[in-house]
Design a protein around this motif. Structure first.
Motif, PDB file in Angstrom:
ATOM      1  N   ILE A   1      44.806  36.904  35.620  1.00  0.00           N
ATOM      2  CA  ILE A   1      44.964  36.159  34.371  1.00  0.00           C
ATOM      3  C   ILE A   1      43.875  36.531  33.375  1.00  0.00           C
ATOM      4  O   ILE A   1      42.697  36.563  33.707  1.00  0.00           O
ATOM      5  CB  ILE A   1      44.953  34.643  34.661  1.00  0.00           C
ATOM      6  CG1 ILE A   1      46.269  34.274  35.348  1.00  0.00           C
ATOM      7  CG2 ILE A   1      44.725  33.831  33.405  1.00  0.00           C
ATOM      8  CD1 ILE A   1      46.342  32.853  35.808  1.00  0.00           C
TER       9      ILE A   1
ATOM     10  N   ASP B   1      48.851  33.835  29.850  1.00  0.00           N
ATOM     11  CA  ASP B   1      48.934  34.204  31.266  1.00  0.00           C
ATOM     12  C   ASP B   1      48.818  32.964  32.148  1.00  0.00           C
ATOM     13  O   ASP B   1      49.520  32.841  33.155  1.00  0.00           O
ATOM     14  CB  ASP B   1      47.817  35.185  31.664  1.00  0.00           C
ATOM     15  CG  ASP B   1      47.975  36.564  31.060  1.00  0.00           C
ATOM     16  OD1 ASP B   1      49.081  36.906  30.590  1.00  0.00           O
ATOM     17  OD2 ASP B   1      46.968  37.306  31.069  1.00  0.00           O
TER      18      ASP B   1
ATOM     19  N   GLU C   1      51.723  31.610  34.672  1.00  0.00           N
ATOM     20  CA  GLU C   1      51.434  31.420  36.091  1.00  0.00           C
ATOM     21  C   GLU C   1      51.776  29.994  36.523  1.00  0.00           C
ATOM     22  O   GLU C   1      52.385  29.783  37.571  1.00  0.00           O
ATOM     23  CB  GLU C   1      49.969  31.723  36.379  1.00  0.00           C
ATOM     24  CG  GLU C   1      49.607  31.709  37.838  1.00  0.00           C
ATOM     25  CD  GLU C   1      50.297  32.774  38.674  1.00  0.00           C
ATOM     26  OE1 GLU C   1      50.574  32.497  39.862  1.00  0.00           O
ATOM     27  OE2 GLU C   1      50.575  33.877  38.165  1.00  0.00           O
TER      28      GLU C   1
END
Length: 80
Positions: A64, A69, A73
């Motif tokens: 990440i 990101d 996730e």
């Protein structure tokens, strides 16, 4: 769902890490732009676990880089 996760993450970064809200976008780099270090990343992981009740693996955070990101996730973990 994605927008809700983004808003929660943004609030966390503003309130817990005392970052200016206007600096935080989906493209913002956590390490370069927000200057988070490895300890901050661990703190962020712990806070996200508390906030979302998701079992986030530390290894997931290794790849990440941006706020987006993190949101992606979290969304993957939620839908798994």
């Amino acid at each position: 769902m994605k927008n809700q996760l983004y808003q929660q993450l943004k609030e966390l970064l503003v309130n817990y890490f005392e970052l200016p809200e206007n600096m935080i976008t989906q493209e913002t780099d956590l390490y370069e732009e927000l200057e988070l270090d490895s300890i901050d990343a661990i703190d962020l992981l712990v806070k996200l676990r508390e906030l979302t009740d998701l079992d986030i693996e530390p290894d997931a955070f290794k790849k990440i880089r941006t706020v987006g990101d993190v949101v992606n996730e979290l969304q993957q973990i939620q839908s798994a």
